[in-house]
Design an enzyme around this catalytic site. Sequence first.
Site, short mmCIF file in Angstrom:
data_model
loop_
_atom_site.label_atom_id
_atom_site.label_comp_id
_atom_site.label_asym_id
_atom_site.label_seq_id
_atom_site.Cartn_x
_atom_site.Cartn_y
_atom_site.Cartn_z
N ASN A 1 -5.78 3.67 10.76
CA ASN A 1 -4.99 2.54 11.26
C ASN A 1 -4.63 2.65 12.74
O ASN A 1 -4.28 1.67 13.37
CB ASN A 1 -3.70 2.41 10.43
N SER B 1 -3.42 -3.66 0.72
CA SER B 1 -2.17 -4.34 1.04
C SER B 1 -2.48 -5.72 1.59
O SER B 1 -3.29 -5.86 2.52
CB SER B 1 -1.44 -3.52 2.11
N CYS C 1 4.45 1.68 11.12
CA CYS C 1 5.42 2.49 10.39
C CYS C 1 5.94 3.66 11.21
O CYS C 1 7.02 4.16 10.96
CB CYS C 1 4.82 3.04 9.11
N ALA D 1 0.80 -1.22 0.00
CA ALA D 1 0.00 0.00 0.00
C ALA D 1 0.84 1.27 0.00
O ALA D 1 0.38 2.31 -0.47
CB ALA D 1 -0.95 0.00 1.20
N THR D 2 2.05 1.20 0.52
CA THR D 2 2.90 2.40 0.47
C THR D 2 3.13 2.78 -0.99
O THR D 2 2.95 3.94 -1.38
CB THR D 2 4.23 2.15 1.21
N HIS E 1 -0.87 -7.99 3.40
CA HIS E 1 -0.52 -8.50 4.73
C HIS E 1 -1.45 -8.01 5.83
O HIS E 1 -1.31 -8.39 7.00
CB HIS E 1 0.95 -8.22 5.07
N1 PLP Z 1 -2.19 2.60 4.71
C1 PLP Z 1 -2.63 2.18 5.90
C2 PLP Z 1 -3.92 2.71 6.44
C3 PLP Z 1 -1.89 1.25 6.65
O1 PLP Z 1 -2.35 0.84 7.84
C4 PLP Z 1 -0.66 0.78 6.11
C5 PLP Z 1 0.18 -0.15 6.88
O2 PLP Z 1 0.30 -0.05 8.08
C6 PLP Z 1 -0.25 1.24 4.85
C7 PLP Z 1 -1.05 2.15 4.19
C8 PLP Z 1 1.04 0.77 4.23
O3 PLP Z 1 0.93 -0.56 3.81
P1 PLP Z 1 2.18 -1.42 3.36
O4 PLP Z 1 2.72 -2.05 4.61
O5 PLP Z 1 1.64 -2.43 2.42
O6 PLP Z 1 3.16 -0.53 2.70
#
Ligand code: PLP
Length: 384
Positions: A149, A199, A323, A69-70, A201
């Site tokens: 999140n 994403s 993160c 998702a990043t 995972h």
């Molecule tokens: N967006 C949200 C709301 C998230 O909770 C996360 C991960 O914690 C991400 C984006 C980023 O996802 P990824 O770990 O696949 O880069």
Amino acid sequence: MFYWDHAASTPPYEDVIRTIAEVMEQHYGNPSSMHQWGEDSSRLIKHAREVCSRALDVKPSEIIFTSGATEGNNLAIKGATLQYMNRGKHLITTQIEHASVYESFQQLQQWGFEVTFLPVDSQGCVDPASIREAIRKDTVLVSIMHVNNEIGAIQPIEAIGDMIKRCNPRTIFHVDGVQGFGKLPVDLTKWQVDLYTLSAHKFRGPKGIGLLYVREGLKLTPILTGGAQESGLRAGTENVPLIVALAKAMRKASEQQESFNSNVSTMRDQIHTTIQEIKGLKLHSHDGSAPHIVHFSYPGMKSEVLLHTLEEQGILVSTRSACSSKQSEPSRVLLSMGLSIEEASSGIRISMGDMHTEDELRLLQQALRISVEQLEPLQRGRMG
Ligand code: PLP
């Protein structure tokens, strides 16, 4: 150890793990190769794309696989803004987005775009009326997350989509759907969403793979160049094993969404009750927030101290999103909700999967009580 940090990452399904190994062993041909083994890999991707599109009720051609998702958020936000900058230089998002969204907008600000960061109310929700006030003729894109999140706040995505399209039908609507998919119903057509990030995972698939839904007809400027993969939007050899695994996890998560929701909501309510009973704790999630996230603070006690006290009793939780959990400043999300610096520095997130037992739940509740009892003298000293 008992794992209560599923919003950071969930354990992959066993058959998803097996699938990865099988595809790695048996289908290592490059999907771009013209020979039969290349075509075999390419067919696996095609099938995975169909499975993912069915789970979202969209067309296969609208699914772009990413590394997570990043990357998906970066591609959606920067890719759409750069592609349509002839429409204007104004962008809208919120103060509580995930760092991959928030920092994409900060970068766009540095590149000369004007960004409105909408505030949220005390429950972490955006008021759709604030979109009406902020949106302009030159607003290229609005990006709002489905579920936060950190605190689990659910945004009124349908009302927001409706407001955006009524105020400016040309404005592109992006939703970071990472924490909502598999937990809550998703309807991209009804929500009038143009771009939607996921994403794997977060719903029992592997790390390092995700997808971006790109509504048919919408163009993006690619961020990664150097190959024609993924309709030219995401150059680089496709990760076939992870793509197949993503599709498998996605199908299961979408089929099990309702039962997941009802299982974890019951548990969430029980944890809420325990937190409300413990003197000194302040609950921030509520009945109307996401079913899998409980959030509270212990004002006067740094998050890390309570986290490690719980860990000593075998309970793994989180201070905020994975993160940003190593950052020492108070949470940007909690400050936006109007919490004090003290409260915003003492947040704890408990996040659930649907595999916890009653015994595990009891241990968690007990550990919360014992931890606060142990820390109380310290906290009283700080608060006094
Ligand atoms: N967006 C949200 C709301 C998230 O909770 C996360 C991960 O914690 C991400 C984006 C980023 O996802 P990824 O770990 O696949 O880069």
